[in-house]
Design a protein around this motif. Structure first.
Motif, PDB file in Angstrom:
ATOM      1  N   GLU A 154       0.865  -1.185   0.000  1.00 59.23           N
ATOM      2  CA  GLU A 154       0.000   0.000   0.000  1.00 59.23           C
ATOM      3  C   GLU A 154       0.899   1.232   0.000  1.00 59.23           C
ATOM      4  O   GLU A 154       1.659   1.447   0.940  1.00 59.23           O
ATOM      5  CB  GLU A 154      -0.900   0.038   1.233  1.00 59.23           C
ATOM      6  N   VAL A 155       0.822   2.008  -1.076  1.00 57.18           N
ATOM      7  CA  VAL A 155       1.566   3.263  -1.157  1.00 57.18           C
ATOM      8  C   VAL A 155       0.597   4.374  -0.817  1.00 57.18           C
ATOM      9  O   VAL A 155      -0.494   4.460  -1.398  1.00 57.18           O
ATOM     10  CB  VAL A 155       2.157   3.480  -2.563  1.00 57.18           C
ATOM     11  N   LYS A 156       0.984   5.208   0.108  1.00 56.37           N
ATOM     12  CA  LYS A 156       0.152   6.344   0.511  1.00 56.37           C
ATOM     13  C   LYS A 156       0.942   7.629   0.277  1.00 56.37           C
ATOM     14  O   LYS A 156       2.051   7.776   0.774  1.00 56.37           O
ATOM     15  CB  LYS A 156      -0.247   6.224   1.974  1.00 56.37           C
ATOM     16  N   PHE A 157       0.342   8.519  -0.523  1.00 55.34           N
ATOM     17  CA  PHE A 157       0.931   9.829  -0.784  1.00 55.34           C
ATOM     18  C   PHE A 157       0.035  10.889  -0.187  1.00 55.34           C
ATOM     19  O   PHE A 157      -1.195  10.789  -0.248  1.00 55.34           O
ATOM     20  CB  PHE A 157       1.054  10.091  -2.296  1.00 55.34           C
ATOM     21  N   ARG A 158       0.653  11.942   0.355  1.00 53.61           N
ATOM     22  CA  ARG A 158      -0.144  13.019   0.974  1.00 53.61           C
ATOM     23  C   ARG A 158      -1.164  13.605   0.021  1.00 53.61           C
ATOM     24  O   ARG A 158      -2.261  13.943   0.433  1.00 53.61           O
ATOM     25  CB  ARG A 158       0.732  14.157   1.446  1.00 53.61           C
ATOM     26  N   GLU A 159      -0.810  13.728  -1.258  1.00 56.81           N
ATOM     27  CA  GLU A 159      -1.716  14.343  -2.233  1.00 56.81           C
ATOM     28  C   GLU A 159      -3.005  13.539  -2.413  1.00 56.81           C
ATOM     29  O   GLU A 159      -4.039  14.101  -2.777  1.00 56.81           O
ATOM     30  CB  GLU A 159      -1.029  14.482  -3.596  1.00 56.81           C
ATOM     31  N   VAL A 160      -2.965  12.256  -2.203  1.00 54.72           N
ATOM     32  CA  VAL A 160      -4.122  11.382  -2.414  1.00 54.72           C
ATOM     33  C   VAL A 160      -4.715  10.904  -1.091  1.00 54.72           C
ATOM     34  O   VAL A 160      -5.933  10.880  -0.919  1.00 54.72           O
ATOM     35  CB  VAL A 160      -3.736  10.149  -3.277  1.00 54.72           C
ATOM     36  N   ASP A 161      -3.848  10.531  -0.150  1.00 50.97           N
ATOM     37  CA  ASP A 161      -4.276   9.845   1.067  1.00 50.97           C
ATOM     38  C   ASP A 161      -4.151  10.673   2.341  1.00 50.97           C
ATOM     39  O   ASP A 161      -4.494  10.195   3.408  1.00 50.97           O
ATOM     40  CB  ASP A 161      -3.445   8.573   1.254  1.00 50.97           C
ATOM     41  N   ASN A 162      -3.588  11.859   2.230  1.00 55.67           N
ATOM     42  CA  ASN A 162      -3.333  12.693   3.409  1.00 55.67           C
ATOM     43  C   ASN A 162      -2.402  11.978   4.391  1.00 55.67           C
ATOM     44  O   ASN A 162      -2.481  12.181   5.593  1.00 55.67           O
ATOM     45  CB  ASN A 162      -4.644  13.099   4.079  1.00 55.67           C
ATOM     46  N   ASP A 163      -1.550  11.119   3.852  1.00 58.32           N
ATOM     47  CA  ASP A 163      -0.602  10.340   4.629  1.00 58.32           C
ATOM     48  C   ASP A 163       0.581  10.051   3.718  1.00 58.32           C
ATOM     49  O   ASP A 163       0.447  10.135   2.490  1.00 58.32           O
ATOM     50  CB  ASP A 163      -1.265   9.029   5.092  1.00 58.32           C
ATOM     51  N   GLU A 164       1.732   9.715   4.278  1.00 56.31           N
ATOM     52  CA  GLU A 164       2.933   9.491   3.477  1.00 56.31           C
ATOM     53  C   GLU A 164       3.684   8.294   4.022  1.00 56.31           C
ATOM     54  O   GLU A 164       4.410   8.400   5.012  1.00 56.31           O
ATOM     55  CB  GLU A 164       3.805  10.749   3.542  1.00 56.31           C
ATOM     56  N   GLN A 165       3.474   7.121   3.403  1.00 55.67           N
ATOM     57  CA  GLN A 165       4.186   5.923   3.817  1.00 55.67           C
ATOM     58  C   GLN A 165       3.928   4.794   2.836  1.00 55.67           C
ATOM     59  O   GLN A 165       3.023   4.867   2.007  1.00 55.67           O
ATOM     60  CB  GLN A 165       3.773   5.495   5.234  1.00 55.67           C
ATOM     61  N   VAL A 166       4.750   3.762   2.920  1.00 56.32           N
ATOM     62  CA  VAL A 166       4.556   2.537   2.157  1.00 56.32           C
ATOM     63  C   VAL A 166       4.437   1.409   3.164  1.00 56.32           C
ATOM     64  O   VAL A 166       5.264   1.280   4.065  1.00 56.32           O
ATOM     65  CB  VAL A 166       5.726   2.269   1.186  1.00 56.32           C
ATOM     66  N   LEU A 167       3.374   0.618   3.015  1.00 48.64           N
ATOM     67  CA  LEU A 167       3.111  -0.472   3.954  1.00 48.64           C
ATOM     68  C   LEU A 167       3.048  -1.812   3.248  1.00 48.64           C
ATOM     69  O   LEU A 167       2.576  -1.905   2.115  1.00 48.64           O
ATOM     70  CB  LEU A 167       1.740  -0.245   4.636  1.00 48.64           C
ATOM     71  N   LEU A 168       3.526  -2.839   3.902  1.00 45.09           N
ATOM     72  CA  LEU A 168       3.373  -4.215   3.452  1.00 45.09           C
ATOM     73  C   LEU A 168       2.288  -4.817   4.326  1.00 45.09           C
ATOM     74  O   LEU A 168       2.445  -4.871   5.561  1.00 45.09           O
ATOM     75  CB  LEU A 168       4.684  -4.985   3.620  1.00 45.09           C
ATOM     76  N   VAL A 169       1.170  -5.213   3.724  1.00 42.72           N
ATOM     77  CA  VAL A 169       0.033  -5.712   4.503  1.00 42.72           C
ATOM     78  C   VAL A 169      -0.418  -7.064   3.979  1.00 42.72           C
ATOM     79  O   VAL A 169      -0.200  -7.420   2.816  1.00 42.72           O
ATOM     80  CB  VAL A 169      -1.153  -4.707   4.492  1.00 42.72           C
ATOM     81  N   GLU A 170      -1.050  -7.812   4.858  1.00 46.06           N
ATOM     82  CA  GLU A 170      -1.604  -9.122   4.521  1.00 46.06           C
ATOM     83  C   GLU A 170      -2.928  -8.928   3.766  1.00 46.06           C
ATOM     84  O   GLU A 170      -3.766  -8.133   4.172  1.00 46.06           O
ATOM     85  CB  GLU A 170      -1.844  -9.918   5.806  1.00 46.06           C
ATOM     86  N   ARG A 171      -3.069  -9.645   2.651  1.00 53.04           N
ATOM     87  CA  ARG A 171      -4.300  -9.576   1.864  1.00 53.04           C
ATOM     88  C   ARG A 171      -5.443 -10.206   2.636  1.00 53.04           C
ATOM     89  O   ARG A 171      -5.287 -11.277   3.232  1.00 53.04           O
ATOM     90  CB  ARG A 171      -4.104 -10.325   0.551  1.00 53.04           C
ATOM     91  N   VAL A 172      -6.578  -9.535   2.649  1.00 54.15           N
ATOM     92  CA  VAL A 172      -7.776 -10.056   3.316  1.00 54.15           C
ATOM     93  C   VAL A 172      -8.706 -10.609   2.232  1.00 54.15           C
ATOM     94  O   VAL A 172      -9.096  -9.886   1.331  1.00 54.15           O
ATOM     95  CB  VAL A 172      -8.498  -8.951   4.126  1.00 54.15           C
ATOM     96  N   ASP A 173      -9.002 -11.893   2.312  1.00 54.75           N
ATOM     97  CA  ASP A 173      -9.892 -12.512   1.302  1.00 54.75           C
ATOM     98  C   ASP A 173     -11.336 -12.429   1.701  1.00 54.75           C
ATOM     99  O   ASP A 173     -11.770 -12.372   2.748  1.00 54.75           O
ATOM    100  CB  ASP A 173      -9.515 -13.969   1.079  1.00 54.75           C
TER     101      ASP A 173
END
Length: 173
Positions: A154-173
């Motif tokens: 999950e890439v989060k940019f301030r311009e889109v998400d109001n947050d700035e970080q890259v996360l590795l997350v487990e997929r939820v089925d």
């Protein structure tokens, strides 16, 4: 990745694009909507600072070019986007990249070529997560992050998400 790690990675990518391209003459950075747009804009500003002249940036929305849709319609090309003329080198910008048969590799070039044929097309990506099933690879890669089939980036940019970080997350089925 933290905000500062993202910034350092973008600075490195900007220098790499300038170095491999022998400058920025004729360069157009095209952000693939959504998070590729702030990536292209940020890289454009960084490269403009390095080269001391502006770099054209634009937006390409390829949602209607996906090969899993039954009807093909035109891609949305931002009116401020540079044309993809034969004198330009187009660098398409993605936040993350993983090309599989369902990913828009052929439709992506169709969407771009509908606006002209650049002399060269390259890909820039902040995060390459692997799992490539097609022979498409980015020219400029910010960071390679090996993932399992159960993990997503999950890439989060301030311009889109109001947050700035890259996360590795487990997929939820």
């Amino acid at each position: 990745m933290s905000a500062s790690e993202i910034e350092r990675t973008l600075v490195r990518l900007a220098h790499e694009i300038v170095e491999k391209g022998n400058g920025s003459d004729g360069l157009a950075l095209v952000g693939i909507k959504r998070r590729g747009v702030p990536l292209a804009e940020r890289l454009g500003k960084l490269i403009a600072g390095i080269e001391k002249h502006p770099v054209d940036t634009g937006v390409l929305d390829i949602q209607f070019y996906r090969d899993d849709l039954s009807r093909l319609v035109c891609a949305l090309w931002s009116p401020r986007a540079p044309s993809a003329s034969t004198s330009r080198a187009a660098t398409l910008c993605f936040a993350t990249m993983c090309f599989t048969p369902a990913a828009p590799s052929g439709p992506l070039s169709d969407a771009l070529f509908d606006h002209g044929r650049p002399r060269r097309v390259q890909l820039a990506v902040l995060i390459d997560r692997g799992h490539r099933e097609l022979p498409v690879e980015a020219t400029y890669i910010g960071r390679r992050v090996p993932t399992s089939s159960r993990e997503i980036i999950e890439v989060k940019f301030r311009e889109v998400d109001n947050d700035e970080q890259v996360l590795l997350v487990e997929r939820v089925d």
